[in-house]
Enzyme design. Sequence first.
Site, PDB file in Angstrom:
ATOM      1  N   LYS A 149       2.878  -9.568   1.378  1.00  0.00           N
ATOM      2  CA  LYS A 149       1.862  -8.501   1.426  1.00  0.00           C
ATOM      3  C   LYS A 149       0.686  -8.929   0.573  1.00  0.00           C
ATOM      4  CE  LYS A 149       1.432  -4.389   3.312  1.00  0.00           C
ATOM      5  NZ  LYS A 149       2.094  -3.877   4.519  1.00  0.00           N
TER       6      LYS A 149
HETATM    7  P1  NAD Z   1      -5.510   3.290   7.854  1.00  0.00           P
HETATM    8  O1  NAD Z   1      -6.433   2.800   6.810  1.00  0.00           O
HETATM    9  O2  NAD Z   1      -5.809   3.008   9.278  1.00  0.00           O
HETATM   10  O3  NAD Z   1      -5.304   4.872   7.708  1.00  0.00           O
HETATM   11  C1  NAD Z   1      -4.902   5.513   6.512  1.00  0.00           C
HETATM   12  C2  NAD Z   1      -5.110   6.999   6.701  1.00  0.00           C
HETATM   13  O4  NAD Z   1      -4.516   7.700   5.608  1.00  0.00           O
HETATM   14  C3  NAD Z   1      -6.577   7.449   6.725  1.00  0.00           C
HETATM   15  O5  NAD Z   1      -6.739   8.450   7.697  1.00  0.00           O
HETATM   16  C4  NAD Z   1      -6.797   8.040   5.336  1.00  0.00           C
HETATM   17  O6  NAD Z   1      -7.814   9.011   5.320  1.00  0.00           O
HETATM   18  C5  NAD Z   1      -5.447   8.660   5.104  1.00  0.00           C
HETATM   19  N1  NAD Z   1      -5.114   8.928   3.711  1.00  0.00           N
HETATM   20  C6  NAD Z   1      -5.284   8.132   2.629  1.00  0.00           C
HETATM   21  N2  NAD Z   1      -4.829   8.753   1.526  1.00  0.00           N
HETATM   22  C7  NAD Z   1      -4.351   9.952   1.927  1.00  0.00           C
HETATM   23  C8  NAD Z   1      -3.733  11.054   1.267  1.00  0.00           C
HETATM   24  N3  NAD Z   1      -3.491  11.015  -0.040  1.00  0.00           N
HETATM   25  N4  NAD Z   1      -3.373  12.120   2.016  1.00  0.00           N
HETATM   26  C9  NAD Z   1      -3.584  12.136   3.335  1.00  0.00           C
HETATM   27  N5  NAD Z   1      -4.143  11.143   4.013  1.00  0.00           N
HETATM   28  C10 NAD Z   1      -4.531  10.071   3.312  1.00  0.00           C
HETATM   29  O7  NAD Z   1      -4.064   2.703   7.448  1.00  0.00           O
HETATM   30  P2  NAD Z   1      -2.801   2.499   8.394  1.00  0.00           P
HETATM   31  O8  NAD Z   1      -2.810   1.105   8.863  1.00  0.00           O
HETATM   32  O9  NAD Z   1      -2.687   3.628   9.353  1.00  0.00           O
HETATM   33  O10 NAD Z   1      -1.643   2.588   7.298  1.00  0.00           O
HETATM   34  C11 NAD Z   1      -1.086   3.831   6.886  1.00  0.00           C
HETATM   35  C12 NAD Z   1       0.325   3.585   6.394  1.00  0.00           C
HETATM   36  O11 NAD Z   1       1.082   2.959   7.433  1.00  0.00           O
HETATM   37  C13 NAD Z   1       0.406   2.640   5.183  1.00  0.00           C
HETATM   38  O12 NAD Z   1       1.497   3.009   4.378  1.00  0.00           O
HETATM   39  C14 NAD Z   1       0.702   1.299   5.833  1.00  0.00           C
HETATM   40  O13 NAD Z   1       1.301   0.388   4.930  1.00  0.00           O
HETATM   41  C15 NAD Z   1       1.639   1.754   6.935  1.00  0.00           C
HETATM   42  N6  NAD Z   1       1.808   0.785   8.024  1.00  0.00           N
HETATM   43  C16 NAD Z   1       0.747   0.376   8.760  1.00  0.00           C
HETATM   44  C17 NAD Z   1       0.959  -0.573   9.761  1.00  0.00           C
HETATM   45  C18 NAD Z   1      -0.154  -1.071  10.649  1.00  0.00           C
HETATM   46  O14 NAD Z   1       0.140  -1.823  11.579  1.00  0.00           O
HETATM   47  N7  NAD Z   1      -1.398  -0.673  10.446  1.00  0.00           N
HETATM   48  C19 NAD Z   1       2.238  -1.078   9.995  1.00  0.00           C
HETATM   49  C20 NAD Z   1       3.299  -0.595   9.246  1.00  0.00           C
HETATM   50  C21 NAD Z   1       3.069   0.347   8.253  1.00  0.00           C
END
Ligand code: NAD
Length: 458
Positions: free
Chosen positions: A120
Amino acid sequence: MTPRTLEAPPVPEAAEDLNPFHIAMAQFDGAVRYLPDLDPGMVEFLKRPDRLITVEFPIETQDGEVRNFVGHRAIHNSVRGPGKGGIRYHPDVTADEVLALASWMTWKCAVLDVPFGGAKGGVVCNPKELTTSDLRKITRRFIAELGETIGPHTDIPAPDVNTNAETMAWIYDTYQMMHPGENNLPVVTGKPVDIGGSLGRKEATARGSLFCTQRALERGLVPELESVKDATVVIQGYGNAGSIAADEFANAGARITAVSDSRGGIFAVDGLDHKAALEHKRRTGSVVGLPHTTTVSNAELLAVPCDILIPAAMENEIRIDNAGEVRASVVVEAANGPTTPGADRILFDRGVQVLPDILANAGGVTVSYFEWVQNIENEQWDLETVNQKLLRKMNLATDAVIDMQREINDSLDEIEAERKRQNGGRGEPLEPVDLRTAAYILAVRRVARVTAARGIWP
Ligand code: NAD
């Protein structure tokens, strides 16, 4: 498994340590209690990260200022294959957060049985205060600083919070400039489809969460909830994972009643228009204010009664202080690390099922693996092929975790006897395991088996 009580026991708030790496290690420790056959040295090796690289670099921002940034990249374990894991841009990124996220990637890849280890990365920055040009410079300089430590067969980044396909295209281009004349497409996944990205990668995390939920419900996870169809769904976080989860679950017949982002949440008892919410967020920067919805805080959102709660934002959102308020039958962790160990205990005791991150959001890394294979073979699979392969992987992994939970809970007496034999008759009684611990046990067994089979070097 029948929950033991329905009411959450009072747990002092001060008892909670929210350091993500401490949490990841506590989860690991909790699982190896059920693996008494593991050599203590092997346990130590599997728990600790292989390496952490921290770099500092300046860029000249668009407004002419020179600013210094700190970035980290960790590999937790690469026994089963090259390091794999996203790169995150966020002001709260720390070395310990990156180490935790890298270790979760190790276990996730093992649960899904994809041939990668765990890695990561993250840069401490606030993308909301930076221009696209600033972010491109940060990306190029971060990748240049990481130098030969990343590569198609050593460590392969992907998108995470505040990074996307465009960021991955910059990573590819930077690496390509440093290594001309080679097929460098597999150095990074989550790329735009016309630069070697896989069809279905953008949707894969959320689609995988849906497949996992459907399979678990079919297997009787929640007796009164047989399917996602007609279920009510609440989603925290409306980025890649959250907004696409809304679409995937709605397409499967669920009713999305509340969603949120970092600025707050919205609720509509009869269901909200999730596509309009995304459009509203694009236009205004937040889902808050969508017509025909009530504004709620993120704290209130977690307490909205629903069948399925999907945390899809950041770590430590469901903690000891609010786990007792969750009114869902099942929590599907699209985010990494949204539930603390203290909250896990409370939810388990209350009979709220948690489909853990290292299973429920593994669709992303699974299709990243498909992208890597396509890049190596210079192939492009059609969407149907990608989705079918993803469904098969998610079903196999969900079955394996549910079966592991049964296997462990059916043999608690034998495991306890073995522990006591090794500890000279001492040892606390073992509790039945939840799905997270079952997933860890499955993953740790798989990684330990490969480590032993390869032979400890030299
Ligand atoms: P992203 O940046 O696309 O979206 C994050 C979202 O969370 C945004 O809408 C933001 O406004 C919101 N957010 C941030 N802090 C917040 C809070 N305290 N309360 C409510 N909403 C909040 O990120 P993503 O890629 O969707 O990732 C989100 C989660 O999913 C992370 O934990 C990431 O590690 C996990 N994840 C993502 C992927 C991927 O392929 N993108 C894969 C596996 C896991």
